[in-house]
Write an enzyme that holds these catalytic residues in place. Sequence first.
Site, PDB file in Angstrom:
ATOM      1  N   GLU A 194      32.154  -9.718   2.574  1.00  0.00           N
ATOM      2  CA  GLU A 194      31.174 -10.801   2.744  1.00  0.00           C
ATOM      3  C   GLU A 194      30.863 -11.497   1.415  1.00  0.00           C
ATOM      4  O   GLU A 194      29.858 -12.206   1.312  1.00  0.00           O
ATOM      5  CB  GLU A 194      29.877 -10.262   3.360  1.00  0.00           C
ATOM      6  CG  GLU A 194      30.037  -9.629   4.727  1.00  0.00           C
ATOM      7  CD  GLU A 194      30.414 -10.614   5.833  1.00  0.00           C
ATOM      8  OE1 GLU A 194      30.555 -11.813   5.545  1.00  0.00           O
ATOM      9  OE2 GLU A 194      30.579 -10.160   6.973  1.00  0.00           O
ATOM     10  N   HIS A 219      22.800  -7.620   3.106  1.00  0.00           N
ATOM     11  CA  HIS A 219      23.159  -7.759   4.528  1.00  0.00           C
ATOM     12  C   HIS A 219      23.106  -6.386   5.171  1.00  0.00           C
ATOM     13  O   HIS A 219      23.567  -5.399   4.597  1.00  0.00           O
ATOM     14  CB  HIS A 219      24.558  -8.357   4.658  1.00  0.00           C
ATOM     15  CG  HIS A 219      25.136  -8.232   6.034  1.00  0.00           C
ATOM     16  ND1 HIS A 219      24.547  -8.785   7.148  1.00  0.00           N
ATOM     17  CD2 HIS A 219      26.242  -7.598   6.480  1.00  0.00           C
ATOM     18  CE1 HIS A 219      25.277  -8.505   8.212  1.00  0.00           C
ATOM     19  NE2 HIS A 219      26.303  -7.777   7.840  1.00  0.00           N
ATOM     20  N   HIS A 271      22.700  -4.178   9.297  1.00  0.00           N
ATOM     21  CA  HIS A 271      22.686  -4.244  10.761  1.00  0.00           C
ATOM     22  C   HIS A 271      21.389  -3.629  11.283  1.00  0.00           C
ATOM     23  O   HIS A 271      21.416  -2.724  12.121  1.00  0.00           O
ATOM     24  CB  HIS A 271      23.914  -3.529  11.327  1.00  0.00           C
ATOM     25  CG  HIS A 271      25.217  -4.079  10.823  1.00  0.00           C
ATOM     26  ND1 HIS A 271      26.414  -3.415  10.926  1.00  0.00           N
ATOM     27  CD2 HIS A 271      25.500  -5.259  10.197  1.00  0.00           C
ATOM     28  CE1 HIS A 271      27.387  -4.158  10.389  1.00  0.00           C
ATOM     29  NE2 HIS A 271      26.849  -5.269   9.934  1.00  0.00           N
ATOM     30  N   GLU A 292       0.871  -8.124   8.686  1.00  0.00           N
ATOM     31  CA  GLU A 292       1.440  -8.371   7.356  1.00  0.00           C
ATOM     32  C   GLU A 292       2.621  -9.344   7.347  1.00  0.00           C
ATOM     33  O   GLU A 292       2.976  -9.872   6.293  1.00  0.00           O
ATOM     34  CB  GLU A 292       1.925  -7.047   6.747  1.00  0.00           C
ATOM     35  CG  GLU A 292       0.827  -6.111   6.342  1.00  0.00           C
ATOM     36  CD  GLU A 292       0.149  -6.548   5.051  1.00  0.00           C
ATOM     37  OE1 GLU A 292       0.793  -6.445   4.003  1.00  0.00           O
ATOM     38  OE2 GLU A 292      -1.010  -6.993   5.106  1.00  0.00           O
ATOM     39  N   HIS A 317      24.758  -9.316  15.388  1.00  0.00           N
ATOM     40  CA  HIS A 317      25.400  -8.710  14.219  1.00  0.00           C
ATOM     41  C   HIS A 317      24.378  -8.080  13.267  1.00  0.00           C
ATOM     42  O   HIS A 317      24.409  -6.869  13.037  1.00  0.00           O
ATOM     43  CB  HIS A 317      26.245  -9.765  13.485  1.00  0.00           C
ATOM     44  CG  HIS A 317      27.020  -9.228  12.331  1.00  0.00           C
ATOM     45  ND1 HIS A 317      28.274  -9.658  11.993  1.00  0.00           N
ATOM     46  CD2 HIS A 317      26.700  -8.293  11.411  1.00  0.00           C
ATOM     47  CE1 HIS A 317      28.704  -8.988  10.926  1.00  0.00           C
ATOM     48  NE2 HIS A 317      27.756  -8.157  10.553  1.00  0.00           N
TER      49      HIS A 317
HETATM   50  O1  2HA Z   1      30.620  -4.818   5.426  1.00  0.00           O
HETATM   51  O2  2HA Z   1      28.701  -5.540   7.635  1.00  0.00           O
HETATM   52  O3  2HA Z   1      29.497  -8.021   8.101  1.00  0.00           O
HETATM   53  C1  2HA Z   1      30.739  -4.810   6.801  1.00  0.00           C
HETATM   54  C2  2HA Z   1      29.856  -5.795   7.398  1.00  0.00           C
HETATM   55  C3  2HA Z   1      30.436  -7.116   7.669  1.00  0.00           C
HETATM   56 ZN    ZN Z   2      27.746  -6.849   8.981  1.00  0.00          ZN
END
Ligand code: 2HA
Ligand code: ZN
Length: 271
Positions: A115, A138, A140, A168, A209
Amino acid sequence: MSILDSKFVKELSAVTALMYDKGWDERNGGNITVRIDAAEVENHLDTNNVLRVLPLAFDASKLAGEYFLVTGSGKYFKNVIDAPAENLGVIRVSSDGRSLDLLWGLENGAVPTSELPSHFMCHIARLAVDPEHRVVMHSHATHLLAMTFSHSLDERDFTRTLWQMCTECLVVFPDGVSIVPWLIPGTLEIGEATSAKMSANRLVIWPQHGIYGAGRDLDETFGLIETAEKAAEVYTYVQAQGGVRQTISDEDLQALADAFGVVAVPGYLNV
Ligand code: 2HA
Ligand code: ZN
């Protein structure tokens, strides 16, 4: 001092372990990049000693000469803490923005996160509005991810729901959350869409995602995602308990913003 004892490697190792423990970053899920001052890197590394040169698939000349600590492509957050040099790397963007100098880590031929285009485009977007910006993260995050199946993906609706779930939230992210369409991860297209949103919001949802967050340090950026994720978790419980019977009024949210000296996204509160 060894780079393994540096504040930046220690902090990133700790936060990746924490995120794994929270269940947000299964397998190789998630990636983090941290902009580090040259002076800090020079405390730990000979910056003339380039281990490898890695090509870059897009023009990152706006970040020329910048140093980043990055997670590796295909690497597992759970493994970082025990093997930082295999799972993390310190890179410098070349002067033409078309390649990277690897200065430390990413051992055994590893490369930076898939990414990286999204991360770099987000760094460029955030630096344009905040010179102290440093971190793109990033993850999940589970309940936020779940909400993208059951909740409206209108940015105002989504933001308002999160603001209402914990008092908050409005204080922590008055700039709200934005949402890109479902797109293929790792592409320039998702990087362009995400970074376009990042000028206005530090939190960007990738439907079905995960989430992107940006901030001035790892604590702040983790805290931002953690707060939005907590709100999404509360939303999940509220829905499971039969839905909302009462919530925070828009007048009260406005009073909260005034009390804490933050400005909600214009038009998001009906006041
Ligand atoms: O690194 O999360 O979006 C793996 C991921 C790709
Ligand atoms: Zn991801």
